[in-house]
Design a protein around this motif. Structure first.
Motif, PDB file in Angstrom:
ATOM      1  N   SER A   1      42.529  31.387  26.800  1.00 42.12           N
ATOM      2  CA  SER A   1      42.911  32.527  27.631  1.00 42.12           C
ATOM      3  C   SER A   1      41.656  33.163  28.208  1.00 42.12           C
ATOM      4  N   TYR A   2      41.788  33.658  29.420  1.00 42.71           N
ATOM      5  CA  TYR A   2      40.654  34.212  30.155  1.00 42.71           C
ATOM      6  C   TYR A   2      41.055  35.555  30.752  1.00 42.71           C
ATOM      7  N   THR A   3      40.088  36.451  30.825  1.00 46.67           N
ATOM      8  CA  THR A   3      40.291  37.713  31.531  1.00 46.67           C
ATOM      9  C   THR A   3      39.437  37.699  32.785  1.00 46.67           C
TER      10      THR A   3
ATOM     11  N   HIS B   1      37.976  39.824  35.622  1.00 45.20           N
ATOM     12  CA  HIS B   1      37.639  41.166  36.076  1.00 45.20           C
ATOM     13  C   HIS B   1      37.454  41.077  37.594  1.00 45.20           C
TER      14      HIS B   1
ATOM     15  N   PHE C   1      44.498  36.384  32.505  1.00 47.47           N
ATOM     16  CA  PHE C   1      44.868  37.796  32.600  1.00 47.47           C
ATOM     17  C   PHE C   1      43.942  38.462  33.617  1.00 47.47           C
ATOM     18  N   GLU C   2      44.474  39.412  34.345  1.00 48.34           N
ATOM     19  CA  GLU C   2      43.674  40.112  35.338  1.00 48.34           C
ATOM     20  C   GLU C   2      43.400  41.540  34.881  1.00 48.34           C
ATOM     21  N   LYS C   3      42.160  41.962  35.055  1.00 49.68           N
ATOM     22  CA  LYS C   3      41.768  43.339  34.789  1.00 49.68           C
ATOM     23  C   LYS C   3      41.059  43.861  36.030  1.00 49.68           C
TER      24      LYS C   3
ATOM     25  N   THR D   1      35.907  35.395  28.041  1.00 45.92           N
ATOM     26  CA  THR D   1      36.792  34.614  27.182  1.00 45.92           C
ATOM     27  C   THR D   1      36.078  34.305  25.879  1.00 45.92           C
TER      28      THR D   1
END
Length: 257
Positions: A5-7, A9, A40-42, A71
């Motif tokens: 999983s990755y965020t 930004h 996932f987006e932040k 991540t």
């Protein structure tokens, strides 16, 4: 294999963020033996200077820019859109098919030799975006901050002056316009007659993700004169796709356009 999983930004009006988000949207199937990754987006509110926070500068991107990917799968964040794109392509091969990888990579590098900020905001009627950020960094440096944060702010200031403040000079903008014209001439030569996507590939690649976004920004910034008609049509068609519509939600690539 457990799915990673990755965020991401990002900011909705950051051109490089849009390029990476578009790459993720069109990524295709993961490489053999790898599970589908989760993204996932932040959103980082760059208009509220969230990219200048101590946490962001010290833990996400010392350049204080978006996009960036964090991540647990990597030792450190990825915070350059080209680097992120190559990483995504290592997970999703259709972003850079082996038969065209070298050309896709070289054209993306050529595209990113252009200062997008120069072409987006030179002569802007919305004040001085480069000056505003510089003043905010200087304001924070006058406060009693931790040594770590001070060092991070000083580095951010140096990056900002080199890439943004200097990038709005008239001579530099003229140079970027010339570079853009050369790039788009080369790209048009690599769009076969009747082809939907660059290099005649059956589905969009990372090159399309970066190029469509760049052309859209040129047009949204009032620089349609730089875009050859065939590339303008190519971009317009891409902006009608489900992936682009999902990313942009009816917005243009820059605020107030």
């Amino acid at each position: 294999m457990e799915a990673a999983s990755y965020t991401l930004h990002h900011h909705r009006y950051s051109i490089c963020s849009i390029m990476v988000r578009y790459c993720i949207a069109i990524r295709g199937e993961p490489k053999s033996g790898m599970s589908e990754a989760t993204f996932f987006e932040k959103e980082i509110d760059i208009f509220a200077n969230e990219q200048l926070s101590e946490d962001f500068l010290c833990h996400v991107n010392p350049k204080g820019q978006v996009p960036a990917i964090t991540t647990s799968s990597l030792d450190q964040p990825l915070y350059d859109s080209v680097t992120i794109t190559h990483y995504l392509a290592s997970l999703y091969p259709s972003l850079m098919p082996p038969s065209h990888r070298q050309l896709i990579s070289s054209l993306i590098d050529l595209l990113h030799s252009i200062n997008f900020f120069s072409l987006s905001f030179a002569g802007s009627k919305n004040g001085d975006p480069a000056g505003h950020i510089k003043q905010e960094i200087q304001r924070r440096l006058r406060k009693d901050v931790s040594p770590r944060y001070r060092e991070a702010l000083e580095y951010k200031l140096a990056v900002h002056e080199a890439e943004k403040v200097y990038g709005l000079g008239s001579d530099f903008v003229t140079k970027m316009i010339s570079r853009t014209e050369s790039l788009l001439f080369i790209c048009q030569q690599n769009l076969p007659e009747g082809a939907r996507w660059m290099l005649g590939l059956p589905q969009p690649s990372a090159l399309d993700a970066h190029l469509v976004t760049f052309i859209a920004r040129l047009e949204d910034a009032g620089r349609t004169n730089l875009v050859p008609p065939r590339l303008s049509t190519y971009c317009a068609d891409a902006r009608e796709t489900e992936e682009w519509r999902r990313i942009m939600q009816g917005r243009k690539t820059a605020p107030g356009r």
